[in-house]
Design a protein around this motif. Structure first.
Motif, mmCIF file in Angstrom:
data_model
loop_
_atom_site.group_PDB
_atom_site.id
_atom_site.type_symbol
_atom_site.label_atom_id
_atom_site.label_comp_id
_atom_site.label_asym_id
_atom_site.label_seq_id
_atom_site.Cartn_x
_atom_site.Cartn_y
_atom_site.Cartn_z
ATOM 1 N N PRO A 282 -0.142 4.017 5.670
ATOM 2 C CA PRO A 282 -0.791 3.439 6.117
ATOM 3 C C PRO A 282 -1.166 2.833 7.752
ATOM 4 O O PRO A 282 -0.026 3.161 8.389
ATOM 5 C CB PRO A 282 -0.792 2.085 5.302
ATOM 6 N N LEU B 259 -6.705 4.380 -4.641
ATOM 7 C CA LEU B 259 -6.425 2.935 -4.163
ATOM 8 C C LEU B 259 -7.665 2.057 -4.557
ATOM 9 O O LEU B 259 -7.556 0.922 -4.555
ATOM 10 C CB LEU B 259 -5.772 2.677 -3.136
ATOM 11 N N LYS C 106 8.188 12.735 -0.040
ATOM 12 C CA LYS C 106 7.481 13.862 -1.415
ATOM 13 C C LYS C 106 7.116 15.220 -1.680
ATOM 14 O O LYS C 106 6.877 15.529 -2.545
ATOM 15 C CB LYS C 106 5.856 12.771 -2.699
ATOM 16 N N LEU D 44 -7.535 8.479 -1.697
ATOM 17 C CA LEU D 44 -5.987 8.047 -2.624
ATOM 18 C C LEU D 44 -6.031 7.299 -4.286
ATOM 19 O O LEU D 44 -5.079 7.375 -4.555
ATOM 20 C CB LEU D 44 -5.175 7.274 -1.973
ATOM 21 N N TYR E 201 10.957 -2.538 3.422
ATOM 22 C CA TYR E 201 11.660 -3.894 3.187
ATOM 23 C C TYR E 201 13.304 -3.903 3.849
ATOM 24 O O TYR E 201 13.850 -2.885 3.958
ATOM 25 C CB TYR E 201 12.247 -3.437 1.698
ATOM 26 N N TYR F 209 0.649 9.570 2.075
ATOM 27 C CA TYR F 209 -0.376 8.234 3.026
ATOM 28 C C TYR F 209 0.987 7.572 3.238
ATOM 29 O O TYR F 209 1.059 6.508 3.305
ATOM 30 C CB TYR F 209 -0.986 7.272 2.006
ATOM 31 N N LYS G 224 -1.759 11.665 -6.291
ATOM 32 C CA LYS G 224 -0.670 10.769 -4.915
ATOM 33 C C LYS G 224 0.841 11.842 -5.191
ATOM 34 O O LYS G 224 1.077 11.388 -4.501
ATOM 35 C CB LYS G 224 -0.271 9.435 -5.867
ATOM 36 N N LEU H 279 10.752 6.296 -6.806
ATOM 37 C CA LEU H 279 9.766 6.398 -7.061
ATOM 38 C C LEU H 279 8.320 7.526 -7.672
ATOM 39 O O LEU H 279 7.832 7.659 -8.304
ATOM 40 C CB LEU H 279 8.651 6.017 -6.498
ATOM 41 N N ASN H 280 9.087 9.020 -6.803
ATOM 42 C CA ASN H 280 8.331 9.906 -7.128
ATOM 43 C C ASN H 280 8.858 11.013 -7.708
ATOM 44 O O ASN H 280 8.888 12.005 -8.514
ATOM 45 C CB ASN H 280 8.496 11.101 -5.785
ATOM 46 N N ASN I 297 0.944 -1.351 -0.047
ATOM 47 C CA ASN I 297 0.161 0.166 0.093
ATOM 48 C C ASN I 297 1.059 1.248 -0.324
ATOM 49 O O ASN I 297 0.310 2.202 -0.011
ATOM 50 C CB ASN I 297 -0.966 -0.216 1.175
ATOM 51 N N ARG I 298 1.872 1.084 0.731
ATOM 52 C CA ARG I 298 2.652 2.646 0.720
ATOM 53 C C ARG I 298 3.558 2.568 -0.944
ATOM 54 O O ARG I 298 2.796 3.652 -1.134
ATOM 55 C CB ARG I 298 4.155 2.089 1.052
ATOM 56 N N LEU I 299 4.157 1.830 -1.915
ATOM 57 C CA LEU I 299 4.056 1.085 -2.917
ATOM 58 C C LEU I 299 3.347 2.041 -3.802
ATOM 59 O O LEU I 299 3.842 3.109 -4.074
ATOM 60 C CB LEU I 299 4.620 0.045 -3.676
ATOM 61 N N ALA I 300 1.976 1.515 -3.552
ATOM 62 C CA ALA I 300 0.646 2.039 -4.894
ATOM 63 C C ALA I 300 0.078 3.271 -4.470
ATOM 64 O O ALA I 300 -0.507 3.612 -4.826
ATOM 65 C CB ALA I 300 -0.593 0.660 -3.963
ATOM 66 N N SER I 301 0.891 3.575 -3.085
ATOM 67 C CA SER I 301 0.117 5.635 -3.153
ATOM 68 C C SER I 301 1.477 6.117 -3.375
ATOM 69 O O SER I 301 1.544 7.484 -3.180
ATOM 70 C CB SER I 301 -0.023 5.766 -1.229
ATOM 71 N N GLN I 302 2.036 6.237 -3.821
ATOM 72 C CA GLN I 302 3.691 6.437 -4.179
ATOM 73 C C GLN I 302 2.791 6.614 -6.065
ATOM 74 O O GLN I 302 1.846 6.373 -6.908
ATOM 75 C CB GLN I 302 4.757 5.546 -5.215
ATOM 76 N N ASP J 281 9.167 8.892 5.880
ATOM 77 C CA ASP J 281 8.827 7.998 4.383
ATOM 78 C C ASP J 281 7.325 9.767 3.573
ATOM 79 O O ASP J 281 7.543 9.693 1.815
ATOM 80 C CB ASP J 281 8.412 6.882 4.263
#
Lengths: 347, 334
Positions: B85, B55, B154, B53, B91, B83, B78, B106-107, A135-140, B150
């Motif tokens: 969660p 999702l 962004k 979001l 990782y 966000y 996004k 990723l951003n 979900n962290r990945l998907a919120s990027q 984290d």
């Protein structure tokens, strides 16, 4: 959205526009496409790094390396017998000749290769879910499909690296040991074989990614993948002959007439398995003396001159096989893609 | 109101099969405020945040953040919405710093921007010392702080946090709350927190929305919600006197608008009434020469507000399903 309803918002939007111009005209690389692309590339690089530094990659690579070495040793010890039958295409025989108790490289790749595909994919999605990183990945700001695309591409890259390094290892070491240089045709045939092997392993990768999307636990996904692998590789031939014998019995008088249908059905059932398809394709591509697959009647053989097929003709012979293997890999990946896109992100 | 609205939903619905997880949600969050979305487990808070979001797709209704449609412009949304969660994960084989770098990449951030921002954020959340340890070794509180870093990678305009205070020890909680408050006060970000932990929320939220069974029961600043309850005619007064005798109870019961008086095991009287009767009760205390030990009008704190709205939601639910008579309490008008 109706801007008249929210004058404050509209004003803010205008403010944003000027701010945007100030910020972004100077460095236009921040456009949607580039940012999206860079996100996907970042994910791909991370996946690749994860694979290459993982223990399981190391284990599977060592396993395949050792079996390749064993098959090479078997090939070297038996190559004299093979050469006494036909002295053509000695280089290719390195890949197709096995020892007395050891399989050839092609057979090993067909049988153990899927394990590499399964190993690289079985926890692709469900592990992200279990770790809470999905979900962290998907919120990027990346599209959701770039997650699964990056994972598949990274796995496919690793598979290509494994297959080509093993193929080049067997070819190179074999060349040193037998000292007969390959012809251009032989090199091309080996390359075609390795490419088909990559696609074949990618099918297993895609299948295990599919299981990783469907199954909540990585262990379940791994077991499911291994079960399918064992069934299609080991038991499919038994099931095929059993079913064929049930439908077209070979006993008694009737058996005489049933022979062709029985064999046809068994072959058709066997060809459901990608293992069988790959084996047929590999043996045809690596052995120019294979002139047909399937049933050939005496009348068809009559008058034919024994001789090797050119690469083009060999490819033509197994073209359906290659297409089906590519299609299977595509279907397996498409299925995992669709299921993943429709799934809820929350645990 | 002179404030601009950054987040706005209109008739937002989400159905899972037959279950209505979110029911026609109309929500407005002002720019720069801390908004608390309160509700019990399964009230639809997480579903709402996921819809914001992009999702999860809403079954009906619309949601806009900063003028962007949350269901359609998901990528742009996004980019400006961070966000956090509830079960944040990292990782485990990467260090805290590497995890942040990855989020930055990723951003679409440049490498040096990533490095600078990650270092600054790690300092801000107090993880500089642990930055180069594997994230798998982090404690729950550290993970949560890394989660905030984290989210900030962004540089979001809006931060959505799902149960950020869950499973954090009191000291960690204090730091976390100060940190969240900072995001709003110092950085001017808009923060939406969904939680069922009232006390923490009470400390940091400008406004709260009470969310029960997919519906927003009440919405506003905490003080306003308290007075809203009282204007509906429900007061509870806690009084402890010496000597705690029956005479006091009889005198109080004789007052107008007193509905009930009860005494708990350690002598505290609980007086329920329809009006504010504090002056009358004080008169009784003074005239009868009781010594006053404790005197507290309930209703101001979130706990009570929360509890009352849940009761109301429960009542309404019963009314809807049983439509039984005998319920004195009126259902919520808003």
């Amino acid at each position: 959205m109706n801007m008249h309803q929210f004058p404050a918002l509209a004003k803010q939007k205008r403010l944003q526009a000027t701010e945007w111009l100030r910020l972004h005209v100077a460095k236009p690389r921040q456009d949607t496409g580039a940012a999206q692309h860079s996100g996907m590339v970042a994910l791909y690089k991370k996946e690749l790094a994860d694979h290459l530094s993982s223990k399981r990659f190391f284990i599977i690579f060592i396993l395949l390396f050792l079996t390749s070495t064993a098959s090479l040793a078997g090939a070297i010890s038996n190559i004299q017998d093979a050469v006494s039958q036909s002295s053509e295409f000695i280089f290719l025989k390195l890949f197709t000749t096995g020892g007395s108790s050891i399989y050839s490289f092609a057979t090993f790749l067909a049988f153990l290769g899927p394990l590499a595909g399964i190993t690289l994919g079985f926890d692709a999605i469900n592990n992200e879910r279990a770790q809470g990183t999905l979900n962290r990945l998907a919120s990027q700001p990346i599209y959701r499909d770039s997650i699964i695309n990056a994972k598949f591409l990274a796995g496919a890259t690793v598979i290509t690296a494994i297959v080509f390094s093993l193929g080049l290892y067997v070819g190179g070491a074999g060349l040193l040991l037998i000292g007969v240089p390959p012809s251009m045709e032989e090199v091309l045939r080996v390359l075609v074989f390795l490419v088909i092997a990559c696609v074949y392993l990618c099918f297993w990768l895609a299948l295990s990614i599919l299981f990783s999307v469907i199954c909540r636990h990585a262990a379940t996904a791994a077991l499911a993948g291994i079960a399918v692998w064992l069934f299609l590789s080991l038991f499919m031939s038994l099931v095929a002959s059993g079913l064929a014998n049930m439908v077209y019995p070979l006993d008694g008088m009737e058996g005489m007439f049933n022979t062709a249908s029985n064999y046809g059905m068994e072959l058709a059932l066997n060809r459901i398995s990608p293992y069988y398809l790959f084996s047929e394709a590999a043996s045809t591509v690596l052995n120019p003396n294979v002139r047909s697959i399937g049933v050939v009647t005496m009348s068809q053989i009559e008058g034919a001159l024994a001789g090797a097929l050119p690469l083009r003709e060999s490819l033509l012979l197994v073209w359906p096989h290659i297409v089906v293997i590519v299609a299977l890999a595509g279907i397996a990946f498409a299925a995992s893609y669709i299921v993943f896109m429709k799934q809820e992100i929350r645990a | 109101m002179g404030q601009s609205t950054i987040l706005r939903t209109h008739g937002l619905c989400k159905k899972y099969g037959d279950v209505l997880a979110v029911d026609k949600l109309d929500l407005e969050v002002h720019t720069g405020e801390v908004f608390g979305l309160l509700g019990p487990n399964g009230a639809g808070k997480t579903t709402t945040t996921l819809m914001l979001l992009g999702l999860t797709e809403p079954s009906a209704g619309t949601a806009y953040i900063d003028g962007l449609n949350c269901a359609r412009d998901t990528l742009k949304v996004k980019r400006i919405v961070g966000y956090l969660p509830d079960s944040i994960g990292f990782y485990p084989d990467m260090t805290g710093r590497q995890n942040l770098h990855f989020t930055g990449q990723l951003n679409g951030l440049d490498r040096d921007v990533c490095a600078r921002r990650a270092a600054a954020l790690l300092r801000r959340v107090g993880l500089t010392d642990a930055a180069d340890r594997k994230a798998g070794t982090y404690s729950r509180g550290m993970r949560q702080r890394l989660g905030i870093a984290d989210v900030l990678m962004k540089n979001p305009k809006v931060v959505i946090m799902d149960e950020p205070t869950l499973g954090i020890d009191p000291e960690g909680m204090r730091e976390l709350i100060a940190l969240i408050r900072d995001l709003s006060v110092k950085d001017g970000r808009t923060i939406l927190i969904s939680s069922h932990q009232l006390y923490q929320i009470q400390q940091i939220c400008d406004r709260v929305g009470i969310f029960v069974k997919g519906r927003l029961m009440a919405c506003g600043p905490i003080s306003e919600l308290g007075s809203q309850l009282q204007s509906e005619g429900y007061y509870v007064l806690d009084v402890r006197i010496l000597p705690a005798d029956e005479h006091f109870a009889t005198l109080v019961r004789a007052l107008p608008d007193v509905q009930n008086i009860s005494q708990d095991s350690d002598g505290m009287f609980h007086i329920e009434s329809r009006q504010d009767i504090r002056t009358f009760v004080l008169d009784i205390v003074v005239q009868n020469r009781y010594s006053l030990m404790h005197f507290h009008q309930r209703g101001g704190d979130l706990d009570e507000i929360y509890h009352r709205y849940f009761e109301k939601a429960g009542d309404e639910h019963e009314h809807a399903s049983v439509s039984g008579p005998g319920k004195a309490k009126t259902p919520a008008g808003n």
